[in-house]
Design a protein around this motif. Structure first.
Motif, mmCIF file in Angstrom:
data_model
loop_
_atom_site.group_PDB
_atom_site.id
_atom_site.type_symbol
_atom_site.label_atom_id
_atom_site.label_comp_id
_atom_site.label_asym_id
_atom_site.label_seq_id
_atom_site.Cartn_x
_atom_site.Cartn_y
_atom_site.Cartn_z
ATOM 1 N N GLN A 161 40.137 84.166 41.335
ATOM 2 C CA GLN A 161 41.288 84.987 41.710
ATOM 3 C C GLN A 161 41.283 86.327 40.980
ATOM 4 O O GLN A 161 41.920 87.280 41.426
ATOM 5 N N ALA A 162 40.567 86.410 39.871
ATOM 6 C CA ALA A 162 40.437 87.689 39.166
ATOM 7 C C ALA A 162 39.480 88.611 39.912
ATOM 8 O O ALA A 162 39.742 89.816 40.036
ATOM 9 N N GLU A 163 38.379 88.064 40.417
ATOM 10 C CA GLU A 163 37.390 88.851 41.170
ATOM 11 C C GLU A 163 36.431 87.876 41.819
ATOM 12 O O GLU A 163 35.815 87.050 41.153
ATOM 13 N N ALA A 164 36.292 87.963 43.125
ATOM 14 C CA ALA A 164 35.538 86.946 43.859
ATOM 15 C C ALA A 164 34.039 87.211 43.906
ATOM 16 O O ALA A 164 33.243 86.276 43.999
ATOM 17 N N GLY A 165 33.618 88.466 43.856
ATOM 18 C CA GLY A 165 32.220 88.793 44.109
ATOM 19 C C GLY A 165 31.248 88.170 43.134
ATOM 20 O O GLY A 165 30.187 87.671 43.535
ATOM 21 N N HIS A 166 31.589 88.175 41.838
ATOM 22 C CA HIS A 166 30.642 87.633 40.866
ATOM 23 C C HIS A 166 30.579 86.112 40.932
ATOM 24 O O HIS A 166 29.716 85.498 40.298
ATOM 25 N N GLY A 167 31.454 85.496 41.718
ATOM 26 C CA GLY A 167 31.358 84.060 41.934
ATOM 27 C C GLY A 167 30.101 83.658 42.678
ATOM 28 O O GLY A 167 29.681 82.500 42.608
ATOM 29 N N CYS A 168 29.460 84.611 43.378
ATOM 30 C CA CYS A 168 28.251 84.291 44.148
ATOM 31 C C CYS A 168 27.105 83.837 43.248
ATOM 32 O O CYS A 168 26.588 82.727 43.411
ATOM 33 N N PRO A 169 26.659 84.638 42.263
ATOM 34 C CA PRO A 169 25.594 84.123 41.389
ATOM 35 C C PRO A 169 26.030 82.946 40.533
ATOM 36 O O PRO A 169 25.203 82.085 40.197
ATOM 37 N N ILE A 170 27.310 82.889 40.188
ATOM 38 C CA ILE A 170 27.813 81.735 39.444
ATOM 39 C C ILE A 170 27.655 80.468 40.288
ATOM 40 O O ILE A 170 27.185 79.427 39.818
ATOM 41 N N SER A 171 28.016 80.560 41.553
ATOM 42 C CA SER A 171 27.910 79.414 42.458
ATOM 43 C C SER A 171 26.462 79.008 42.694
ATOM 44 O O SER A 171 26.123 77.820 42.682
ATOM 45 N N MET A 172 25.589 79.990 42.902
ATOM 46 C CA MET A 172 24.193 79.661 43.181
ATOM 47 C C MET A 172 23.502 79.037 41.969
ATOM 48 O O MET A 172 22.637 78.167 42.123
ATOM 49 N N THR A 173 23.883 79.461 40.782
ATOM 50 C CA THR A 173 23.315 78.842 39.583
ATOM 51 C C THR A 173 23.740 77.383 39.491
ATOM 52 O O THR A 173 22.942 76.487 39.188
ATOM 53 N N TYR A 174 25.009 77.139 39.768
ATOM 54 C CA TYR A 174 25.528 75.764 39.784
ATOM 55 C C TYR A 174 24.760 74.907 40.789
ATOM 56 O O TYR A 174 24.403 73.750 40.515
ATOM 57 N N ALA A 175 24.481 75.499 41.946
ATOM 58 C CA ALA A 175 23.858 74.745 43.025
ATOM 59 C C ALA A 175 22.360 74.562 42.832
ATOM 60 O O ALA A 175 21.762 73.652 43.428
ATOM 61 N N ALA A 176 21.731 75.400 42.025
ATOM 62 C CA ALA A 176 20.279 75.324 41.866
ATOM 63 C C ALA A 176 19.839 74.078 41.110
ATOM 64 O O ALA A 176 18.741 73.554 41.340
ATOM 65 N N VAL A 177 20.667 73.595 40.204
ATOM 66 C CA VAL A 177 20.252 72.496 39.328
ATOM 67 C C VAL A 177 19.890 71.229 40.105
ATOM 68 O O VAL A 177 18.815 70.646 39.882
ATOM 69 N N PRO A 178 20.731 70.728 41.020
ATOM 70 C CA PRO A 178 20.331 69.498 41.722
ATOM 71 C C PRO A 178 19.072 69.661 42.557
ATOM 72 O O PRO A 178 18.319 68.697 42.736
#
Length: 530
Positions: free
Chosen positions: A124-141
């Motif tokens: 809610q503070a800023e959505a754009g930087h959530g993209c690399p945060i999300s992809m890093t989370y998803a890369a592990v599995p």
């Protein structure tokens, strides 16, 4: 200096200095998911997200978008993307609070629910930087399909240190991962990819073009390419272990509809080094491990945007007077605010349930519906501010521009709906589990019971399923939300949801809840806590 011709009155103060995490629906879902231990850190993050400083960072990161530098002053190819310092500060906070990958290294119950709640608040503070945060989370599995790669990189991916810069990955304190699958001729049809991977000892040499590469300054990328054994998944480092640049060349940054803070690039692989992830020829099966996690974050992103829209609209209505009274006290506006709040609570409840449950079928139907609701919700929330909401300074245009992304990223409407049909066809037990989740609320609300019975009737009819896919998936998503709200939600919210979304006593637009709804209680839950 003031002037006789210009006196500012009846303007709404900025929504600053509040705890973004003070969201009843979110906190209830956090504890329900076994992650109550994370509330102190969530509160800390919520206070940061609502602070004037962090809100300024969000504005700055979007006012100063990233810039691509393909060459240095001497003509050497460098392919670097320059970001504003506000972006790096936002990323630093997100990584320090473990939004990127730390749940994979945390064995406490509810670790993924805790991370989902923090992601929802901080976005809610800023959505754009959530993209690399999300992809890093998803890369592990996805990496875990290849233990040697997971052993090398997972500890750095889960590190709580943000270490920006182009250096060999194993010499950094922490890593960020990206994803690069889409090609211009294929889009969602990744089997049409033409990028080639040729074996070369302990790696493959990759050549081709990728139409969308989000967060191009990430340290590692998961990508798909055609190997001798078929479409396969590969891990590409931005910098090779010896410190030289890998052969990834950025052609341009995309001029996107949504946020301006995050970069998305077209990239050429011209003999790039890639390491095989998973089995050769089973790239889709491998990458789906990543896609399922990013789809969860699409739902979280939509829920985050809905909560932001509700709080902004409710804050405005509580301070703005029109026609002799505050907007929040006017029945028509109370209906709109309550309807927006009901949608937000339903999205939050199902998003955190998915974070803890990991139901593939539940994720597919929810990805379709919740993300589809985002743009309509953002538009209505913006309209609550009237002309003030149409002005960039309000932040509402940024919310509105970002809202369609979640429905497009990782499979737009038809892809998500058809994926739900595939999940049901391949995993009949998933249908039984889904229906059992709906039936857990059996007898608590006749409207929900009727909706679940109607879904059973539709599932029993195999004719023209693809034609009916969207309607069926929409009903399944609504019934899942209804079941969660009836069992665990606020009674006023659950009643309003069932009356409107499940029994048909609802118009096309927001603000058409029926009489008898407890508007005051619902609006109070949706209002920011200052």
């Amino acid at each position: 200096m003031t002037h006789a011709t210009h006196e500012v009155t009846n303007q709404v103060p900025p929504l600053e200095g509040h705890d973004v995490s003070a969201d009843p629906a979110l906190l209830e879902a956090l504890h329900r998911g076994g992650a109550g231990w994370a509330e102190p850190e969530l509160r800390e993050l919520g206070a940061l997200a609502g602070s004037p400083h962090v809100q300024a960072l969000g504005r700055q990161a979007n006012a100063h978008p990233p810039v691509l530098h393909t060459h240095d002053r001497y003509g050497h190819r460098v392919d670097e993307v320059e970001f504003h310092p506000a972006w790096h500060e936002l990323m630093t906070t997100a990584v320090a609070h473990g939004l990127h990958a730390s749940p994979w290294r945390d064995d406490r119950p509810g670790a993924h629910v805790a991370r989902a709640a923090k992601f929802l608040v901080w976005s809610q503070a800023e959505a754009g930087h959530g993209c690399p945060i999300s992809m890093t989370y998803a890369a592990v599995p996805a990496l875990r399909t290849t233990p040697a790669l997971a052993e090398r990189f997972e500890p750095l991916l889960a590190s709580r240190e943000y270490d920006f810069g182009l250096r060999a990955p194993e010499g950094k304190r922490g890593l960020i991962a990206g994803m690069s699958m889409t090609e211009k001729q294929g889009g969602s049809d990744v089997r049409a990819n033409t990028t080639r991977a040729v074996p070369a000892g302990d790696h493959h040499v990759i050549t081709g073009h990728k139409w969308f590469t989000s967060a191009p300054m990430s340290d590692l990328f998961l990508t798909l390419a055609q190997a001798p054994g078929g479409l396969s998944c590969f891990l590409l480092p931005r910098v090779l272990p010896d410190g030289t640049r890998n052969a990834l060349f950025f052609q341009r940054l995309k001029d996107k509809l949504g946020n301006r803070s995050n970069a998305s690039a077209e990239v050429e692989y011209d003999g790039a080094v890639g390491w095989l992830v998973g089995e050769e020829g089973r790239g889709v099966r491998t990458i789906i491990e990543m896609v399922n996690s990013t789809r969860l974050d699409c739902v979280l992103g939509s829920a985050s945007g809905m909560r932001l829209g509700v709080t902004q609209a409710a804050h405005h209505a509580a301070h703005r007077r029109a026609f002799g009274s505050y907007l929040v006290d006017q029945p028509a506006m109370r209906n709109v605010l309550a309807d927006l709040a009901v949608e937000s609570e339903a999205a939050t409840a199902v998003a955190l349930w998915l974070a803890g449950n990991r139901s593939r079928l539940g994720l597919a139907v929810t990805k379709y519906w919740v993300c589809k609701r985002g743009p309509a919700h953002a538009a209505e929330a913006l309209e609550c501010l009237g002309g003030n909401g149409y002005v960039e300074d309000s932040g509402m245009p940024r919310l509105f521009r970002e809202s369609p992304l979640m429905s497009i990223w990782e499979g737009s409407g038809n892809v998500a709906a058809l994926d739900a049909l595939r999940a049901m066809a391949r995993e009949p037990e998933a249908v039984a589990e889904f229906l059992a989740e709906l039936d857990a609320a059996r007898g608590a609300d006749r409207r929900l019971d009727a909706a679940v019975d109607a879904i059973r009737d539709e599932l029993a009819d195999p004719a023209d399923l693809e034609v009916r896919a969207r309607r069926l998936v929409e009903r399944m998503a609504l019934a899942l939300q209804g079941s969660l709200l009836v069992r665990y939600g606020n009674p006023a919210v659950a009643d309003a949801f069932c009356a409107s979304r499940l029994s048909g006593d609802w118009g096309v637009a927001f603000g058409t809840l029926p009489r008898g709804v407890d508007f005051a209680a619902i609006v109070e839950r949706g209002s920011p806590k200052l």
